[in-house]
Design a protein around this motif. Structure first.
Motif: not given
Length: 539
Positions: A20-32, A57-72
């Motif tokens: 019945s509990r709710k949990a609210h997590l502030i921040g979307g990094g690997i810890g949360s 706009p994305v989750l993952g915090g410091s464990l990120d990875g983005g971009g594309n082959p055209d703009s890098g």
């Protein structure tokens, strides 16, 4: 199939209470994300009762990875893993299915990948003459060995808030060991002696193989694709709720018979302010501080903007809490000296194999088997690493990606007459080719995206034990801290493991789960490991 761990009902809380509990997590990094998974897996909290709020706009915090082959492609950093440590991380990922093969866990996938691509660096250090340095010897004098032993044997109470330079003399910082240890883990001489001491103990098993990086395990792709995406998929399938572009601006506290209780959260989500009430029995998990806060990216023609916490507001909430309650830590110890916690990284995208071919000929290592190549005499103290390709899910054939970083971005380059902090991607490539004596044609097709991270080693800053809160402070009834800026005895910051361990400790304590958090494996207590370390120190 990934090994499933049954939810445990043997704690003092009834299953119906947890459900019945709710949990609210502030921040979307690997810890949360890890905390959410442990609540679902081991605490029987329904996924739909878990709410994660993330400013980006994305989750993952410091464990990120983005971009594309055209703009890098873009990476702020890469995390080295080890199956000889990281007990809580693998406890979690043994039960998270791989995206590529749902019948296999992320842990099993990573181990299988390691067995196919075992690291054994043959070009760990490169000198000013573009020669590979012989690194079988750590380069210690007897004075160096004595000083290192003193810091290894000192208690944390004795080390206090001292820096590494308070214990080690200038010649130590010219040894092969320091060049390799510092760049493997991103230490600076002015960093915390306690953190250096902890690393020496936690990774003593790696001491005897630091020149080959044989103990490092890497994920198939970057950590966002290999760790974050499977974890998000698992959480989403169980109903966990994510809100991006949402900043928690304040945590309002109230007293409950001498204990601290979160009453409500103030938020700004997509420009709309809102108050989230926290009911009795609900939990709040807060990722306090961020090593990648105020990060900025440049381009081939521009250097990254020089942002600070004033631009991002990433430390504001922790600062507000710490002003009210001293047991919630002291963020000022970590975020007050950008000059001592900043470094720059860069990601290079190639559509011509010339650079990778030259690196294979130069280093003797296939991409993905060599680990860091550090330019020992670089004014920027620069290193690069060529991962196994592809490094991104969906990366096209014929496209290659590598990453590098420099610990001294404030210094004038050897081949570019300006600090790295002021350099464009094109200028960083010029400096790199100078250190390797490669013709610029090898990077003619390259897109180099530099990244500035002003607080990237802020958790290494000298500090007192009280500057970091416990995952669940003694006075807290429903608030936990899950980040690199909490106090966990014996474990080491700047690792995925630290955030995951903090999350598991906090969840198990607040939900009263009767399952032990995996203990830290003390390789430093092994007679064999100690003997190998002594032998290596005298080579």
């Amino acid at each position: 199939m990934p090994r499933e761990i049954a939810s445990l009902n043997t704690g003092t809380l009834k299953p119906s209470t947890r459900q019945s509990r709710k949990a609210h997590l502030i921040g979307g990094g690997i810890g949360s994300l890890a905390a959410a998974a442990f609540m679902i897996r081991d605490g029987q909290v329904p996924g739909e009762n878990i709410f994660i709020y993330e400013t980006m706009p994305v989750l993952g915090g410091s464990l990120d990875g983005g971009g594309n082959p055209d703009s890098g492609y873009m990476l702020r950093g890469g995390r080295m893993l080890t199956t000889d440590n990281y007990e809580c991380t693998w406890d979690l990922f043994r039960t998270i299915p791989s995206l590529a093969d749902p019948g296999q866990s992320v842990f099993d996938e990573t181990v299988a990948f390691y067995l196919l691509h075992k690291p054994h660096s043959m070009a760990r250090l490169v000198d000013r003459n573009r020669h590979r340095v012989a690194v079988q010897s750590m380069g210690f004098s007897m004075a160096d060995r004595i000083e290192l032993l003193k810091i290894v044997e000192a208690s944390e109470e004795r080390l206090g808030a001292s820096s590494i330079t308070d214990w080690l003399s200038p010649p130590f910082f010219e040894t092969n060991f320091w060049y390799m240890w510092a760049t493997t883990f991103a230490f600076q001489p002015w960093h915390s002696a306690v953190e250096f001491h902890r690393y020496l103990h936690r990774f003593m098993l790696e001491f005897s193989r630091i020149e080959t990086l044989a103990g490092v395990k890497r994920t198939i792709f970057n950590q966002y694709d290999s760790l974050v995406r499977p974890l998000l998929h698992w959480l989403e399938a169980r109903g966990a709720r994510f809100t991006t572009d949402c900043t928690v601006t304040d945590i309002n506290l109230r007293d409950d018979h001498g204990m601290v209780l979160v009453a409500n959260l103030m938020t700004m989500c997509r420009g709309v302010p809102a108050t989230i009430p926290i009911d009795d029995g609900d939990l709040v998990f807060f990722q306090n501080g961020s090593m990648t806060d105020a990060s900025s990216f440049g381009s081939m023609t521009s250097a990254p903007a020089k942002l600070t916490k004033a631009d991002s507001g990433g430390w504001t909430l922790w600062e507000k809490l710490a002003m009210q309650r001293p047991e919630f830590g002291n963020p000022t110890a970590f975020n007050s000296s950008i000059a001592e916690s900043c470094w720059h990284s860069f990601t290079v995208t190639l559509k011509d194999p010339a650079f990778f071919d030259r690196m294979l000929a130069f280093s003797g290592n296939e991409a993905g088997t060599g680990g860091l190549v550090t330019f020992r005499d670089s004014n920027w103290f620069m290193s690069i690493v060529l991962a196994h390709q592809p490094h991104y899910i969906g990366q096209p054939d014929g496209v290659q990606v590598f990453w590098g970083y420099a610990l001294h971005p404030d210094r004038i380059g050897n081949f570019v007459a300006k600090p790295m902090a002021d350099c464009t991607g094109a200028e960083i490539l010029h400096e790199l080719c100078g250190h390797l004596n490669f013709d610029k044609a090898t990077v003619a097709s390259a897109i180099c995206i530099p990244c500035r991270m002003p607080y990237i080693t802020s958790m290494f800053m000298p500090r007192a034990r009280s500057d970091r809160p416990l995952p669940v402070p003694a006075t807290s009834k429903n608030l936990a801290f899950v980040s690199q800026f909490v106090e966990i005895p014996d474990d080491v910051v700047f690792t995925v493991e630290y955030s995951v361990r903090a999350a598991q400790m906090a969840v198990y304590q607040l939900l009263e789960i009767d399952r032990a958090v995996p203990p830290i494996i003390h390789h430093d207590q092994s007679v064999k490991v100690k003997l190998n370390a002594v032998i290596k120190a005298f080579q």
